[in-house]
Design an enzyme around this catalytic site. Sequence first.
Site, mmCIF file in Angstrom:
data_model
loop_
_atom_site.group_PDB
_atom_site.id
_atom_site.type_symbol
_atom_site.label_atom_id
_atom_site.label_comp_id
_atom_site.label_asym_id
_atom_site.label_seq_id
_atom_site.Cartn_x
_atom_site.Cartn_y
_atom_site.Cartn_z
ATOM 1 N N SER A 264 0.830 -1.202 0.000
ATOM 2 C CA SER A 264 0.000 0.000 0.000
ATOM 3 C C SER A 264 0.862 1.248 0.000
ATOM 4 O O SER A 264 1.994 1.245 0.504
ATOM 5 C CB SER A 264 -0.903 0.023 1.239
ATOM 6 O OG SER A 264 -0.173 0.458 2.383
ATOM 7 N N ASP A 265 0.326 2.323 -0.574
ATOM 8 C CA ASP A 265 0.941 3.619 -0.350
ATOM 9 C C ASP A 265 0.791 3.935 1.135
ATOM 10 O O ASP A 265 -0.046 3.365 1.838
ATOM 11 C CB ASP A 265 0.285 4.685 -1.222
ATOM 12 C CG ASP A 265 1.223 5.849 -1.527
ATOM 13 O OD1 ASP A 265 2.196 6.045 -0.773
ATOM 14 O OD2 ASP A 265 0.984 6.556 -2.516
ATOM 15 N N CYS A 266 1.601 4.860 1.616
ATOM 16 C CA CYS A 266 1.693 5.062 3.067
ATOM 17 C C CYS A 266 0.426 5.687 3.634
ATOM 18 O O CYS A 266 0.047 6.801 3.266
ATOM 19 C CB CYS A 266 2.908 5.916 3.390
ATOM 20 S SG CYS A 266 4.450 5.098 2.914
ATOM 21 N N ALA A 268 -2.539 4.387 3.197
ATOM 22 C CA ALA A 268 -3.689 4.139 2.317
ATOM 23 C C ALA A 268 -4.732 3.233 2.960
ATOM 24 O O ALA A 268 -5.930 3.375 2.672
ATOM 25 C CB ALA A 268 -3.221 3.530 0.996
#
Length: 512
Positions: A264-266, A268
């Site tokens: 995941s993006d941070c 997210a």
Amino acid sequence: MKQKLLYLLPLFLLSGCGQATYKNASLPAEERAGLLLKELTLEEKVSLMMDSSKPVERLGIKPYNWWNEALHGVARAGLATVFPQPIGMAASFSPETVYEVFTAVSDEARAKNAYYTSQESHERYQGLTMWTPTVNIYRDPRWGRGIETYGEDPYLTSRMGVMVVKGLQGTNDGKYDKLHACAKHFAVHSGPEWNRHEFNAENIKPRDLYETYLPPFEALVKEGKVKEVMCAYNRFEGNPCCGSDRLLMQILRDEWGFDGIVLSDCGAIADFYRDYGHKTHSDAESASAAAVLSGTDLECGSSYEALVEAVKQGKIDEEAVDVAVKRLLTARFVLGEMDEPEKVSWTGIPFSVVASAGHDSLALDMARKSMTLLMNKDNTLPLKRGGLTVAVMGPNANDSVMQWGNYNGMPPHTVTILDGIRKALGSDDRLIYEQGCGWVERAQIQSVFNRCKTADGKPGFTARYWNNVTRDGEPVTTAQVTTPFHFCTSGATVFAPGVNLTDFSATYNSVF
């Protein structure tokens, strides 16, 4: 005590009896991962599913931080060669040079990791999993992070992105991978920034999806064999990208055959349930379970801590957690991160390659190739030498930090725009320099920085740094500040190599 001894006996001693354990480096990485997985508790498995993975000391698993950056050079880890930003490299139209650049970057990353490992340091930006490249399509020049991309053309972005991955990941030395790259941000993520945590990309026509947004990711998966894919913050057709079966299961894994790690993006996953986010899920347990079941193996953040409770509540089975953890363990084994460094050939890359003269020359070559002349009306260029008057103006003209871009390392030396033009002019040419205004200030200023010299006559200030807030003991480093003060720790940029990001102090001395 008897129970503990009986537990440890098969783990550490049975390899001597010829039975398989995860410590047997002759076994394939996936088999070793499966063996180690059987030894882990649920709590330990979950602790390995976040970017800052905790150690499992009883099994000899070291801490590991999955978050590392190499956008245009090894980033945020001190000394490194700083190459042109991706948007500049794209303008070179030279995939071959891009491959050379990222081969150099991967050399520096391996050398730096070997050094940090020798110091028993496993912090963020010191690892082997690079969250690069960004292959989103740059459709709107107002998107501030477009500099991280390779432009607006899906084909060019694909060609450049594949070369980035191949340069970073290198070849397998017969047993271990050099690095792992990451294609991001999947998918339909092309700005704006301000509402990315709640934005729903719901009106994307199938043709636009498959002809514009997806081709670079497909190329990186199928041709580049990229080992990681990062899912985006936004929603796609109503579902957060990190919980989208359509994106992660149907397209990525089923249609394209991707068998690597999805991360995941941070933050997210927190967007799934936080008030400022998508609010598609009620809590961290539901959000984390949904993300894992949709194929997101690793979280940048801490929401996955709720997976233990999610299993207890029946929102997800432990077997689904095992699928993700096995992928993560396999990656760590194939990188050699779980074995003794001397067994991994890549650790033999010397630290001398970092910010070396050869890499500096390569950065200059790429910078020259990135220049794009759109028009040369009446053959104005090249300028005729002799008797020229050149005016250099603006807040960026004499700013070295600006030249580093973002997601950057720290070069040993920087030539500012002003320095470069001054050096290029002849003795009978005239140079006028005015900073004028700052970036956002309303006031006009005149700097007297150029009238400051150190005690030994060098321009600027002598800086001394301590990794404490009281300036106790000897400084950790001394540096020369040769351009006006524009220090800022935003973007996790340190003031100088070897200096902490926070809780540090400094003294600057000069003679005006």
